[in-house]
Scaffold this motif. Sequence first.
Motif, PDB file in Angstrom:
ATOM      1  N   VAL A  94       1.043  -1.326  -0.034  1.00  0.00           N
ATOM      2  CA  VAL A  94      -0.154  -0.114  -0.012  1.00  0.00           C
ATOM      3  C   VAL A  94       0.899   1.144  -0.104  1.00  0.00           C
ATOM      4  CG1 VAL A  94      -1.436   1.365   1.346  1.00  0.00           C
ATOM      5  CG2 VAL A  94      -2.111  -1.062   1.179  1.00  0.00           C
ATOM      6  N   ALA A  95       1.920   1.375   0.909  1.00  0.00           N
ATOM      7  CA  ALA A  95       2.788   2.435   0.762  1.00  0.00           C
ATOM      8  C   ALA A  95       3.347   2.792  -0.731  1.00  0.00           C
ATOM      9  CB  ALA A  95       3.940   2.199   1.727  1.00  0.00           C
ATOM     10  N   VAL A  96       3.981   1.641  -1.399  1.00  0.00           N
ATOM     11  CA  VAL A  96       4.689   1.902  -2.815  1.00  0.00           C
ATOM     12  C   VAL A  96       3.606   2.073  -3.713  1.00  0.00           C
ATOM     13  CG1 VAL A  96       5.515   0.620  -4.572  1.00  0.00           C
ATOM     14  CG2 VAL A  96       6.476   0.176  -2.283  1.00  0.00           C
ATOM     15  N   VAL A  97       2.262   1.538  -3.801  1.00  0.00           N
ATOM     16  CA  VAL A  97       1.419   1.783  -4.696  1.00  0.00           C
ATOM     17  C   VAL A  97       0.462   2.789  -4.456  1.00  0.00           C
ATOM     18  CG1 VAL A  97      -0.609   0.766  -5.959  1.00  0.00           C
ATOM     19  CG2 VAL A  97       1.188  -0.802  -5.230  1.00  0.00           C
ATOM     20  N   PHE A  98       0.045   3.202  -3.255  1.00  0.00           N
ATOM     21  CA  PHE A  98      -1.020   4.125  -3.138  1.00  0.00           C
ATOM     22  C   PHE A  98      -0.420   5.440  -2.556  1.00  0.00           C
ATOM     23  CE2 PHE A  98      -3.427   0.538  -2.894  1.00  0.00           C
ATOM     24  CZ  PHE A  98      -4.457   0.606  -4.016  1.00  0.00           C
ATOM     25  N   ILE A  99       0.667   5.414  -1.966  1.00  0.00           N
ATOM     26  CA  ILE A  99       1.146   6.610  -1.085  1.00  0.00           C
ATOM     27  C   ILE A  99       2.349   6.907  -2.056  1.00  0.00           C
ATOM     28  CG2 ILE A  99       2.081   7.493   0.950  1.00  0.00           C
ATOM     29  CD1 ILE A  99       0.138   5.790   2.645  1.00  0.00           C
ATOM     30  N   ASN A 100       3.375   6.317  -2.244  1.00  0.00           N
ATOM     31  CA  ASN A 100       4.697   6.916  -2.714  1.00  0.00           C
ATOM     32  C   ASN A 100       4.582   7.040  -4.279  1.00  0.00           C
ATOM     33  OD1 ASN A 100       5.786   7.127  -0.386  1.00  0.00           O
ATOM     34  ND2 ASN A 100       6.433   5.105  -0.430  1.00  0.00           N
ATOM     35  N   ALA A 101       3.891   5.844  -5.148  1.00  0.00           N
ATOM     36  CA  ALA A 101       3.812   6.086  -6.377  1.00  0.00           C
ATOM     37  C   ALA A 101       3.327   7.309  -7.226  1.00  0.00           C
ATOM     38  CB  ALA A 101       3.136   4.771  -7.072  1.00  0.00           C
ATOM     39  N   PRO A 102       2.059   7.813  -6.481  1.00  0.00           N
ATOM     40  CA  PRO A 102       1.553   9.038  -7.018  1.00  0.00           C
ATOM     41  C   PRO A 102       2.353  10.248  -6.772  1.00  0.00           C
ATOM     42  CG  PRO A 102      -0.136   7.930  -5.674  1.00  0.00           C
ATOM     43  CD  PRO A 102       1.240   7.150  -5.471  1.00  0.00           C
ATOM     44  N   GLN A 103       3.379  10.255  -5.893  1.00  0.00           N
ATOM     45  CA  GLN A 103       4.204  11.450  -5.451  1.00  0.00           C
ATOM     46  C   GLN A 103       5.312  11.552  -6.860  1.00  0.00           C
ATOM     47  OE1 GLN A 103       5.860  11.162  -1.667  1.00  0.00           O
ATOM     48  NE2 GLN A 103       3.914  11.742  -0.683  1.00  0.00           N
ATOM     49  N   GLY A 104       5.770  10.383  -7.348  1.00  0.00           N
ATOM     50  CA  GLY A 104       6.518   9.999  -8.473  1.00  0.00           C
ATOM     51  C   GLY A 104       7.912   9.643  -7.685  1.00  0.00           C
ATOM     52  N   MET A 105       8.691   8.927  -8.577  1.00  0.00           N
ATOM     53  CA  MET A 105      10.018   8.666  -8.116  1.00  0.00           C
ATOM     54  C   MET A 105      10.884   9.468  -7.632  1.00  0.00           C
ATOM     55  SD  MET A 105      10.340   4.967 -10.394  1.00  0.00           S
ATOM     56  CE  MET A 105      12.020   5.252 -10.485  1.00  0.00           C
ATOM     57  N   MET A 106      10.922  10.722  -8.514  1.00  0.00           N
ATOM     58  CA  MET A 106      12.224  11.517  -8.383  1.00  0.00           C
ATOM     59  C   MET A 106      11.839  12.849  -7.579  1.00  0.00           C
ATOM     60  SD  MET A 106      14.395  10.168  -9.667  1.00  0.00           S
ATOM     61  CE  MET A 106      14.769   8.665 -10.789  1.00  0.00           C
ATOM     62  N   ALA A 107      10.491  12.858  -6.971  1.00  0.00           N
ATOM     63  CA  ALA A 107       9.960  13.868  -6.169  1.00  0.00           C
ATOM     64  C   ALA A 107      11.190  14.183  -5.144  1.00  0.00           C
ATOM     65  CB  ALA A 107       8.565  13.720  -5.842  1.00  0.00           C
ATOM     66  N   GLY A 108      11.039  15.396  -4.566  1.00  0.00           N
ATOM     67  CA  GLY A 108      11.806  15.487  -3.569  1.00  0.00           C
ATOM     68  C   GLY A 108      12.075  14.740  -2.191  1.00  0.00           C
ATOM     69  N   GLU A 109      10.392  14.857  -1.902  1.00  0.00           N
ATOM     70  CA  GLU A 109      10.269  13.918  -0.622  1.00  0.00           C
ATOM     71  C   GLU A 109      10.064  12.548  -0.707  1.00  0.00           C
ATOM     72  OE1 GLU A 109       7.937  16.474   1.815  1.00  0.00           O
ATOM     73  OE2 GLU A 109       9.136  18.040   1.754  1.00  0.00           O
ATOM     74  N   SER A 110      10.089  11.831  -2.199  1.00  0.00           N
ATOM     75  CA  SER A 110       9.443  10.676  -2.245  1.00  0.00           C
ATOM     76  C   SER A 110      10.342   9.680  -1.304  1.00  0.00           C
ATOM     77  CB  SER A 110       9.391  10.563  -3.494  1.00  0.00           C
ATOM     78  OG  SER A 110       8.849   9.381  -4.005  1.00  0.00           O
TER      79      SER A 110
END
Length: 144
Positions: A94-110
Amino acid sequence: MGILQSIKQWSATHHPRWLVLPRVILGIILIIKGISFIRDAVLLRQLLSENEVDIAGPLLPILITWLHLLCGFLIIIGLFTRWACLLMVPILTVAVVFINAPQGMMAGESEFIFSFLVLVILLFFLVEGGGRLSLDHFFEKYPR
């Protein structure tokens, strides 16, 4: 012989001792993340509610925090390693798919890459188990 027995047999014969280090590091990472959730519980609640993952109301952040702490400890000592990994896989998915993936891989706080690596290591130890230097192996070798 069932699938689980054959995985357990393969794991027992192909588990090098150096895999203790990644297992312990994984447990420490989970404990540190659990402590960070305790320190900033508001941020965890905010992340869950922003991403519409808040299905259990106020109990979900508490459950996530304590599972990180408990499973991290169990993984470090190698007790119920597969069960601890099994409990953590849905949380990290859930953390990978729903929380971190929408932020993008290269976002500053991702934390996408970090969460993905922890998920992959959890899946590895779910299959591999605790290994020879674990309490799982000790209790198997020296039953009461």
